[in-house]
Design a protein around this motif. Structure first.
Motif, PDB file in Angstrom:
ATOM      1  N   TYR A 140       1.436  -7.293 -12.579  1.00 31.87           N
ATOM      2  CA  TYR A 140       0.436  -6.247 -12.726  1.00 31.87           C
ATOM      3  C   TYR A 140      -0.844  -6.664 -12.012  1.00 31.87           C
ATOM      4  O   TYR A 140      -1.296  -7.804 -12.139  1.00 31.87           O
ATOM      5  CB  TYR A 140       0.150  -6.013 -14.208  1.00 31.87           C
ATOM      6  N   VAL A 141      -1.424  -5.742 -11.250  1.00 37.68           N
ATOM      7  CA  VAL A 141      -2.697  -5.974 -10.566  1.00 37.68           C
ATOM      8  C   VAL A 141      -3.717  -5.067 -11.236  1.00 37.68           C
ATOM      9  O   VAL A 141      -3.580  -3.842 -11.206  1.00 37.68           O
ATOM     10  CB  VAL A 141      -2.603  -5.677  -9.060  1.00 37.68           C
ATOM     11  N   TYR A 142      -4.719  -5.659 -11.865  1.00 36.62           N
ATOM     12  CA  TYR A 142      -5.695  -4.908 -12.646  1.00 36.62           C
ATOM     13  C   TYR A 142      -6.943  -4.602 -11.826  1.00 36.62           C
ATOM     14  O   TYR A 142      -7.451  -5.463 -11.115  1.00 36.62           O
ATOM     15  CB  TYR A 142      -6.098  -5.701 -13.893  1.00 36.62           C
ATOM     16  N   GLY A 143      -7.432  -3.372 -11.962  1.00 35.24           N
ATOM     17  CA  GLY A 143      -8.706  -3.011 -11.352  1.00 35.24           C
ATOM     18  C   GLY A 143      -8.724  -1.588 -10.832  1.00 35.24           C
ATOM     19  O   GLY A 143      -7.814  -1.157 -10.126  1.00 35.24           O
ATOM     20  N   LYS A 144      -9.792  -0.862 -11.205  1.00 31.84           N
ATOM     21  CA  LYS A 144      -9.945   0.523 -10.741  1.00 31.84           C
ATOM     22  C   LYS A 144     -10.114   0.580  -9.228  1.00 31.84           C
ATOM     23  O   LYS A 144      -9.598   1.485  -8.575  1.00 31.84           O
ATOM     24  CB  LYS A 144     -11.160   1.176 -11.405  1.00 31.84           C
ATOM     25  N   ASP A 145     -10.861  -0.362  -8.667  1.00 35.35           N
ATOM     26  CA  ASP A 145     -11.132  -0.350  -7.230  1.00 35.35           C
ATOM     27  C   ASP A 145      -9.839  -0.400  -6.431  1.00 35.35           C
ATOM     28  O   ASP A 145      -9.603   0.421  -5.549  1.00 35.35           O
ATOM     29  CB  ASP A 145     -11.993  -1.540  -6.817  1.00 35.35           C
ATOM     30  N   VAL A 146      -9.005  -1.387  -6.738  1.00 34.23           N
ATOM     31  CA  VAL A 146      -7.773  -1.557  -5.974  1.00 34.23           C
ATOM     32  C   VAL A 146      -6.766  -0.466  -6.301  1.00 34.23           C
ATOM     33  O   VAL A 146      -6.048  -0.001  -5.416  1.00 34.23           O
ATOM     34  CB  VAL A 146      -7.146  -2.955  -6.168  1.00 34.23           C
ATOM     35  N   ALA A 147      -6.704  -0.037  -7.549  1.00 32.90           N
ATOM     36  CA  ALA A 147      -5.717   0.977  -7.939  1.00 32.90           C
ATOM     37  C   ALA A 147      -5.967   2.309  -7.253  1.00 32.90           C
ATOM     38  O   ALA A 147      -5.027   3.021  -6.899  1.00 32.90           O
ATOM     39  CB  ALA A 147      -5.709   1.157  -9.454  1.00 32.90           C
ATOM     40  N   SER A 148      -7.226   2.635  -7.066  1.00 28.58           N
ATOM     41  CA  SER A 148      -7.519   3.921  -6.432  1.00 28.58           C
ATOM     42  C   SER A 148      -7.468   3.843  -4.903  1.00 28.58           C
ATOM     43  O   SER A 148      -7.638   4.844  -4.225  1.00 28.58           O
ATOM     44  CB  SER A 148      -8.861   4.467  -6.906  1.00 28.58           C
ATOM     45  N   THR A 155       3.115  -0.780   1.222  1.00 31.32           N
ATOM     46  CA  THR A 155       3.341  -2.218   1.375  1.00 31.32           C
ATOM     47  C   THR A 155       1.971  -2.827   1.628  1.00 31.32           C
ATOM     48  O   THR A 155       1.287  -2.443   2.571  1.00 31.32           O
ATOM     49  CB  THR A 155       4.289  -2.511   2.543  1.00 31.32           C
ATOM     50  N   ILE A 156       1.573  -3.751   0.751  1.00 30.63           N
ATOM     51  CA  ILE A 156       0.206  -4.260   0.797  1.00 30.63           C
ATOM     52  C   ILE A 156       0.156  -5.779   0.732  1.00 30.63           C
ATOM     53  O   ILE A 156       1.125  -6.437   0.369  1.00 30.63           O
ATOM     54  CB  ILE A 156      -0.654  -3.684  -0.352  1.00 30.63           C
ATOM     55  N   THR A 157      -1.008  -6.302   1.062  1.00 35.16           N
ATOM     56  CA  THR A 157      -1.371  -7.688   0.777  1.00 35.16           C
ATOM     57  C   THR A 157      -2.582  -7.619  -0.136  1.00 35.16           C
ATOM     58  O   THR A 157      -3.522  -6.869   0.127  1.00 35.16           O
ATOM     59  CB  THR A 157      -1.731  -8.451   2.067  1.00 35.16           C
ATOM     60  N   VAL A 158      -2.535  -8.370  -1.223  1.00 32.69           N
ATOM     61  CA  VAL A 158      -3.632  -8.358  -2.179  1.00 32.69           C
ATOM     62  C   VAL A 158      -4.025  -9.793  -2.526  1.00 32.69           C
ATOM     63  O   VAL A 158      -3.168 -10.666  -2.650  1.00 32.69           O
ATOM     64  CB  VAL A 158      -3.249  -7.554  -3.458  1.00 32.69           C
ATOM     65  N   CYS A 159      -5.317 -10.036  -2.611  1.00 26.62           N
ATOM     66  CA  CYS A 159      -5.843 -11.335  -3.030  1.00 26.62           C
ATOM     67  C   CYS A 159      -6.509 -11.156  -4.383  1.00 26.62           C
ATOM     68  O   CYS A 159      -7.194 -10.147  -4.611  1.00 26.62           O
ATOM     69  CB  CYS A 159      -6.865 -11.856  -2.033  1.00 26.62           C
ATOM     70  N   ASN A 187      -9.684  -9.277 -10.520  1.00 25.96           N
ATOM     71  CA  ASN A 187     -10.666  -9.434  -9.435  1.00 25.96           C
ATOM     72  C   ASN A 187      -9.980  -9.323  -8.078  1.00 25.96           C
ATOM     73  O   ASN A 187     -10.202 -10.140  -7.171  1.00 25.96           O
ATOM     74  CB  ASN A 187     -11.404 -10.766  -9.540  1.00 25.96           C
ATOM     75  N   ALA A 188      -9.131  -8.320  -7.952  1.00 24.67           N
ATOM     76  CA  ALA A 188      -8.282  -8.187  -6.765  1.00 24.67           C
ATOM     77  C   ALA A 188      -8.960  -7.421  -5.641  1.00 24.67           C
ATOM     78  O   ALA A 188      -9.863  -6.620  -5.859  1.00 24.67           O
ATOM     79  CB  ALA A 188      -6.978  -7.493  -7.161  1.00 24.67           C
ATOM     80  N   ARG A 189      -8.486  -7.697  -4.440  1.00 24.20           N
ATOM     81  CA  ARG A 189      -8.955  -7.020  -3.232  1.00 24.20           C
ATOM     82  C   ARG A 189      -7.740  -6.798  -2.327  1.00 24.20           C
ATOM     83  O   ARG A 189      -7.009  -7.747  -2.029  1.00 24.20           O
ATOM     84  CB  ARG A 189      -9.981  -7.872  -2.519  1.00 24.20           C
ATOM     85  N   VAL A 190      -7.513  -5.576  -1.918  1.00 25.69           N
ATOM     86  CA  VAL A 190      -6.438  -5.278  -0.981  1.00 25.69           C
ATOM     87  C   VAL A 190      -6.933  -5.625   0.426  1.00 25.69           C
ATOM     88  O   VAL A 190      -7.951  -5.110   0.870  1.00 25.69           O
ATOM     89  CB  VAL A 190      -6.022  -3.791  -1.055  1.00 25.69           C
ATOM     90  N   THR A 191      -6.213  -6.515   1.116  1.00 23.37           N
ATOM     91  CA  THR A 191      -6.628  -6.937   2.449  1.00 23.37           C
ATOM     92  C   THR A 191      -5.794  -6.317   3.555  1.00 23.37           C
ATOM     93  O   THR A 191      -6.180  -6.374   4.724  1.00 23.37           O
ATOM     94  CB  THR A 191      -6.587  -8.472   2.575  1.00 23.37           C
ATOM     95  N   ALA A 192      -4.639  -5.738   3.207  1.00 24.95           N
ATOM     96  CA  ALA A 192      -3.818  -5.029   4.183  1.00 24.95           C
ATOM     97  C   ALA A 192      -3.030  -3.957   3.463  1.00 24.95           C
ATOM     98  O   ALA A 192      -2.586  -4.157   2.332  1.00 24.95           O
ATOM     99  CB  ALA A 192      -2.862  -5.984   4.890  1.00 24.95           C
TER     100      ALA A 192
END
Length: 194
Positions: A140-148, A155-159, A187-192
């Protein structure tokens, strides 16, 4: 309400992004919060069309008119992004498979590749996280920013930071039985994103 005729400059750290299409977000100076209702870059690109759009944790400087929403909530509407100080350094995150990430210790910075399998929603149908899958596992990747900012099938890369989540109401029982919590990335960020 009617916006001010003059322009103001605000500086703060992005606390959270409530709408990743328009760039609605709260910024903070460490004490107070302020709502930015719509963010554009210097070329007039809306937040969702920006290349390298700022995200949670980044320090920004914005310019725009001030106004009050419904007479009492101060905000800056359609702000222009003047400066960004990015606090994210991708090289600090270690590439892992999801199976490996599920086993590492809490607080570890990880970089994961996978497919968005499902998006979860909070009250009011606001995206608040998603399940990321690869060939061996899911997390599970938590966060409104990344989810939206993603859709099912991307297909993504997430940090992010490896974390465990336990409901506040279940904390006592979890401690009693030695349950560490649900595996997740915070505290995730989608990078790709394809």
């Amino acid at each position: 309400e009617t916006p001010t005729t003059g322009k103001y400059i605000l500086k703060g750290t992005i606390k959270n992004i409530t709408n990743s299409q328009y760039g609605n977000m709260y910024i903070t100076d460490g004490t107070d919060e302020f709502l930015i209702y719509g963010l554009y870059d210097k070329d007039g690109n809306r937040y969702d069309a920006m290349s390298n759009a700022p995200t949670t944790g980044d320090e920004i400087v914005v310019e725009g008119s001030l106004m009050a929403f419904k007479g009492d909530t101060p905000q800056m509407k359609d702000a222009t992004l003047k400066e960004v100080k990015v606090t994210f350094v991708e090289s600090e995150y270690t590439q892992k498979t999801i199976s490996e990430a599920r086993k590492i210790s809490e607080g570890t910075k990880v970089k994961l590749n996978g497919v968005v399998a499902s998006i979860t929603y909070a009250t009011g149908l606001v995206p608040n996280g998603f399940y990321l899958v690869d060939n061996g596992a899911s997390i599970y990747v938590y966060g409104k920013d990344v989810a939206s900012s993603v859709e099912v099938g991307n297909t993504i890369t997430v940090c992010g930071i490896k974390d465990y989540y336990v409901l506040d109401t279940e904390a006592a029982s979890a401690e009693l039985w030695g349950y560490e919590g649900c595996n997740q990335i915070a505290n995730a960020r989608v990078t790709a994103n394809d």
